[in-house]
Design a protein around this motif. Structure first.
Motif, PDB file in Angstrom:
ATOM      1  N   ILE A 194      -0.360   6.303   5.245  1.00  0.00           N
ATOM      2  CA  ILE A 194      -0.278   4.888   4.891  1.00  0.00           C
ATOM      3  C   ILE A 194       0.921   4.231   5.570  1.00  0.00           C
ATOM      4  CG2 ILE A 194       0.163   3.276   2.993  1.00  0.00           C
ATOM      5  CD1 ILE A 194      -2.680   4.245   3.011  1.00  0.00           C
ATOM      6  N   ALA A 195       2.068   4.908   5.577  1.00  0.00           N
ATOM      7  CA  ALA A 195       3.261   4.344   6.214  1.00  0.00           C
ATOM      8  C   ALA A 195       3.026   4.102   7.703  1.00  0.00           C
ATOM      9  CB  ALA A 195       4.450   5.285   6.010  1.00  0.00           C
ATOM     10  N   GLY A 214       3.266   6.099  -5.448  1.00  0.00           N
ATOM     11  CA  GLY A 214       3.093   6.269  -6.879  1.00  0.00           C
ATOM     12  C   GLY A 214       1.994   7.259  -7.214  1.00  0.00           C
ATOM     13  N   ALA A 215       0.935   7.260  -6.396  1.00  0.00           N
ATOM     14  CA  ALA A 215      -0.180   8.187  -6.618  1.00  0.00           C
ATOM     15  C   ALA A 215       0.058   9.548  -5.982  1.00  0.00           C
ATOM     16  CB  ALA A 215      -1.469   7.590  -6.056  1.00  0.00           C
ATOM     17  N   GLN A 216       1.137   9.654  -5.166  1.00  0.00           N
ATOM     18  CA  GLN A 216       1.448  10.893  -4.449  1.00  0.00           C
ATOM     19  C   GLN A 216       0.268  11.343  -3.584  1.00  0.00           C
ATOM     20  OE1 GLN A 216       2.804  13.737  -7.388  1.00  0.00           O
ATOM     21  NE2 GLN A 216       4.712  12.643  -7.725  1.00  0.00           N
ATOM     22  N   THR A 256       0.827  -1.214   0.000  1.00  0.00           N
ATOM     23  CA  THR A 256       0.000   0.000   0.000  1.00  0.00           C
ATOM     24  C   THR A 256       0.858   1.260   0.000  1.00  0.00           C
ATOM     25  OG1 THR A 256      -0.164  -0.120   2.425  1.00  0.00           O
ATOM     26  CG2 THR A 256      -1.960  -1.101   1.152  1.00  0.00           C
ATOM     27  N   PHE A 257       2.046   1.190   0.611  1.00  0.00           N
ATOM     28  CA  PHE A 257       2.924   2.358   0.611  1.00  0.00           C
ATOM     29  C   PHE A 257       3.416   2.667  -0.801  1.00  0.00           C
ATOM     30  CE2 PHE A 257       7.138   4.360   0.978  1.00  0.00           C
ATOM     31  CZ  PHE A 257       6.785   5.499   1.666  1.00  0.00           C
ATOM     32  N   ALA A 258       3.759   1.625  -1.567  1.00  0.00           N
ATOM     33  CA  ALA A 258       4.204   1.828  -2.943  1.00  0.00           C
ATOM     34  C   ALA A 258       3.082   2.424  -3.790  1.00  0.00           C
ATOM     35  CB  ALA A 258       4.679   0.510  -3.542  1.00  0.00           C
TER      36      ALA A 258
END
Length: 316
Positions: free
Chosen positions: A287-288, A279-281, A273-275
């Motif tokens: 999330i982290a 990616g979506a900024q 989910t972090f990636a």
């Protein structure tokens, strides 16, 4: 010591080694190590584990309606509640609710707690989770983000991302392998099994390394972080247990399937989910923190869930 508790604790060793590696700075570039090991597990090891789980058994696709409805139904109710009760955090809540750690943690825990005989069911359930996670989760992250602006082009990305995800193709290819002769299928399974067995320890090591590298995120927790834990580790499992119980009472869901679905519902937020957020900024910090916090708290909730699915669910 109860077998379910011993099986759950046995999974801590790779994660603890990951935490130790992070604490001792054994990697010059730990974030790069996390990214590369994550790609290996997500693109190769876990698809191999899911494929061999289905191809290597006489498992057939479930025909009971409840198996196909519980996961999307619970997700629908969860994101609707998030939108209604916490609109400020709804975007990241939707992604966290959609994408649980059903592969990295879920499959190893299901195998340890419920046995290898349910891995076909667990593999297919993971495929359902991943399909929803890579479509509904990123779409709502963009759609509900307060500062999203014009995200129409980004919202079109998830379908292509989904098609490139090996985890999506592993279950149907596993069923397709049953068209091969017994000897050819057994040979293919024997070749891919070692790769699949690497999935759990590698993924858990990555999880431990991630926790060690991101422990600083626990210094600035707020109400939003608590909401992510409540939705992911309390609300969704409670809804899943209730839906599974109702479906089972109606004859729409078998006991073994209910056990698998309920146990998978208790997994924390997936590292991936972090990636997606990066990616979506959108919502990367929230999330982290959700990944770290839900993973730590799941150390308490997963053993409780393991106890319930092995002692209470059989009384249904």
């Amino acid at each position: 010591m109860p077998s379910w508790l011993l099986a759950t604790l046995a999974l801590l060793a790779p994660a603890l080694l990951g935490i130790l590696a992070g604490a001792l700075s054994l990697f010059d570039e730990p974030e790069r190590a996390i990214d590369n090991l994550n790609r290996f597990a997500l693109s190769f090891a876990f698809p191999a584990l899911i494929w061999t789980g289905i191809a290597g058994s006489d498992f057939g696709a479930p025909t009971q309606l409840g198996f196909w409805l519980v996961v999307p139904g619970v997700l629908l109710v969860s994101v609707a509640l998030a939108r209604a009760l916490a609109p400020r955090h709804a975007s990241t809540l939707a992604l966290v609710c959609a994408f649980g750690n059903v592969a990295y943690l879920g499959l190893p825990i299901v195998e340890q707690v419920l046995g290898a005989e349910v891995m076909g069911t667990a593999s297919l359930a993971t495929g359902i989770h991943v399909t929803l996670a890579l479509t509904v989760g990123p779409y709502l992250l963009l759609r509900w983000d307060p500062g999203r602006g014009d995200s129409a082009s980004a919202a079109r990305a998830p379908p292509m991302q989904l098609l490139r995800q090996p985890l999506l193709w592993a279950p149907p290819l596993g069923f397709a392998a049953h068209a091969l002769g017994p000897e050819a299928r057994a040979a293919a399974v024997s070749v891919l099994q070692p790769l699949g067995r690497a999935a759990a320890p590698v993924a858990l090591f990555v999880l431990g390394l991630y926790l060690a590298c991101h422990r600083h995120r626990l210094r600035s927790l707020g109400l939003g972080d608590a909401l992510h834990v409540v939705f992911k580790l309390l609300a969704m499992p409670a809804l899943t247990f209730a839906a599974a119980w109702g479906a089972h009472r109606l004859g729409w869901l078998g006991l073994a399937q209910a056990q698998v679905l309920c146990l998978l519902s208790t997994m924390p937020a997936a590292i991936t989910t972090f990636a997606i957020a990066k990616g979506a900024q959108r919502g990367t910090e929230a999330i982290a923190r959700a990944i770290v916090l839900t993973t730590l708290v799941s150390g308490l909730t997963i053993p409780c869930a393991a106890y319930l699915v092995t002692t209470w669910l059989p009384t249904w």
